[in-house]
Write a protein that holds these residues in place. Structure first.
Motif, PDB file in Angstrom:
ATOM      1  N   UNK A   1      -0.316   4.708  16.936  1.00  0.00           N
ATOM      2  CA  UNK A   1       0.902   4.599  17.514  1.00  0.00           C
ATOM      3  C   UNK A   1       1.930   3.721  16.675  1.00  0.00           C
ATOM      4  N   UNK A   2       1.945   4.019  15.324  1.00  0.00           N
ATOM      5  CA  UNK A   2       2.744   3.185  14.320  1.00  0.00           C
ATOM      6  C   UNK A   2       4.493   3.389  14.669  1.00  0.00           C
ATOM      7  N   UNK A   3       5.271   2.480  14.551  1.00  0.00           N
ATOM      8  CA  UNK A   3       6.723   2.468  14.920  1.00  0.00           C
ATOM      9  C   UNK A   3       7.330   3.418  14.231  1.00  0.00           C
ATOM     10  N   UNK A   4       7.672   4.763  14.632  1.00  0.00           N
ATOM     11  CA  UNK A   4       8.185   5.679  13.630  1.00  0.00           C
ATOM     12  C   UNK A   4       9.447   6.323  14.533  1.00  0.00           C
ATOM     13  N   UNK A   5       9.670   5.848  15.700  1.00  0.00           N
ATOM     14  CA  UNK A   5      10.682   6.299  16.601  1.00  0.00           C
ATOM     15  C   UNK A   5      10.015   7.178  17.574  1.00  0.00           C
ATOM     16  N   UNK A   6      10.452   7.215  18.849  1.00  0.00           N
ATOM     17  CA  UNK A   6       9.901   7.940  19.875  1.00  0.00           C
ATOM     18  C   UNK A   6       9.975   9.473  19.844  1.00  0.00           C
TER      19      UNK A   6
ATOM     20  N   UNK B   1       6.495   4.026  19.672  1.00  0.00           N
ATOM     21  CA  UNK B   1       7.623   3.499  20.085  1.00  0.00           C
ATOM     22  C   UNK B   1       8.013   2.439  18.961  1.00  0.00           C
ATOM     23  N   UNK B   2       9.208   2.384  19.006  1.00  0.00           N
ATOM     24  CA  UNK B   2       9.873   1.195  17.939  1.00  0.00           C
ATOM     25  C   UNK B   2      10.532   1.582  16.592  1.00  0.00           C
ATOM     26  N   UNK B   3      11.523   0.906  16.110  1.00  0.00           N
ATOM     27  CA  UNK B   3      12.359   1.306  15.054  1.00  0.00           C
ATOM     28  C   UNK B   3      11.579   0.884  13.732  1.00  0.00           C
TER      29      UNK B   3
END
Length: 429
Positions: free
Chosen positions: A188-193, A390-392
């Protein structure tokens, strides 16, 4: 949307407050790497949470790996829940370590502050929000489908920010990422949802050392200056290597746009004895050594041998042409580029989740930098692996890092739908 997923998504919605609280709690463990602070208490917190949900818990210390000491033990947690019947195993892997906070924060980086629909703190985006999403997604799925086949694993691993050698690499060598134990891996690395990351560019880290001869600084003609030799290396890189790299382009869907080219970063340079002097006065010597660390990121179309020879050919030419020039080069790390096929089971399952939640096809991307997928593939030989969370990405490692609450809720829903497809099948009810 079918009935089975309506129940599943409602189960996630019912847990949003818990998702937020879990993310904030994880941020409050200052798992700073280096040196590796608070690894054990953070791992134990994750383990205790999942043990209450019926998972079997293991804590694995990576003794002998870089940085592991009794003061800073490299403690990983792996949790497993076996379903009612045999089947595939889906593994969610998140790293619990974070980089240092640095300057420029407007709030406490380890307070887990919740404000304006966001959770703030170092690691909120990269990637404790993702870890929390995977836990909540798994718990929601287990509630709705208690008779599911197969197994769910969730791990919190260390040292990803420094190469992952005490975390996923160590566990992969022990067989934790290999068949038949694990079939599908989501990181779950932050690559956009609404994006699926299929892999990453390759990397070659190396240290170049130019040699010289020490002498008195007032009589430099009696010595041989290693820093000046390194200056010739840097000039050759500027004139020849960097322009050549900029002309190389890839078919890989790398983001951002600039990373579709080959790149090389000069990570550090150290020359002479000045760095060892206190309180910072210069050494009165001609430097007899200068060390340069390079970070070369390369493309699927490039061969690692050629990548290395582009550097060593310049060094060998300088050795022929420049008086007294001598060097050594040491490999620090090398990782091949990775790109999971778009028709792989884990890709198709998560893509279906994205289509159900957002009513559109996902974007498929490649990360400009490596992450722990490299160890899962090269050591564990598990290729059905992606990064989704999730996340930018642009917020990672920056001051006032945050993750959006609605983004986490959406990502947890996508994970839950993907989990349902991978374990129970696309048509299961």
């Amino acid at each position: 949307m079918n009935v089975k997923n309506e129940r599943l998504l409602k189960a996630v919605d019912d847990r949003v407050d818990d998702l937020v609280a879990l993310t904030a709690d994880l941020i409050r463990f200052p798992t700073i790497n280096p040196p590796g602070e608070a690894y054990r208490p953070c791992a134990e917190y994750v383990g205790a949470r999942l043990k209450q949900r019926g998972f079997e818990i293991e804590f694995i210390r990576a003794e002998g790996t870089p940085g592991d000491t009794d003061r800073y033990p490299r403690v990983n947690v792996v949790a497993r829940f076996d379903g009612r019947s045999p089947g595939a195993c889906v593994h969610f892997n998140s790293h619990i370590d974070v980089v240092e906070a640095g300057d420029g924060w407007s709030l406490d980086p380890f307070a887990g502050i919740i404000r304006d629909g966001k959770v703030y703190g170092r690691g909120a985006c990269d990637m404790k929000g993702g870890l929390a999403c995977s836990i909540v997604a798994a718990e929601a799925f287990m509630e709705v489908f208690p008779d599911f086949p197969g197994a769910i694993e969730i791990s919190g691993t260390v040292d990803e920010e420094s190469g992952g050698f005490g975390g996923v690499a160590h566990l992969a060598r022990l067989g934790y990422f290999s068949k038949p134990k694990v079939d599908h891996v989501i990181i779950p690395e932050p690559l956009n949802k609404d994006r699926i990351c299929l892999g990453h560019r390759g990397v070659w880290w190396a240290e170049i050392e130019t040699k010289g001869e020490i002498a008195h600084g007032s009589m430099p003609f009696l010595g041989d200056n290693a820093v000046r030799h390194m200056g010739a290396v840097l000039q050759a890189f500027e004139d020849e290597l960097f322009p050549a790299l900029d002309r190389k382009m890839t078919r890989m869907p790398v983001v951002p746009e600039g990373a579709k080219r080959s790149t090389m970063n000069i990570n550090s340079i150290h020359g002479g004895q000045t760095e060892d002097f206190r309180p910072g006065l210069p050494s009165p010597n001609v430097p007899d050594s200068c060390r340069l660390t390079i970070d070369r990121r390369f493309l699927l179309e490039e061969d690692l041998g050629t990548v290395k020879s582009e550097v060593t050919d310049i060094l060998d030419r300088l050795k022929r042409e420049r008086k007294k020039f001598d060097y050594e080069i040491r490999d620090l790390m090398e990782v091949q580029p990775l790109m999971t096929e778009r028709d792989a089971p884990v890709v198709k399952a998560v893509a279906q989740g994205i289509m159900e939640i957002f009513d559109r096809e996902p974007d498929y991307v490649i990360s400009p930098g490596t992450y722990d997928q490299k160890h899962i593939a090269r050591i564990g030989h598990i290729y059905d692996c992606i990064a989704y969370g999730p996340g930018i990405l642009d917020l990672a490692h920056r001051p006032d890092e945050w993750v959006g609450i609605s983004d986490m809720a959406d990502a947890a829903k996508v994970m839950a739908v993907g989990l349902n497809i991978l374990l129970r099948g696309a048509g299961a009810r």
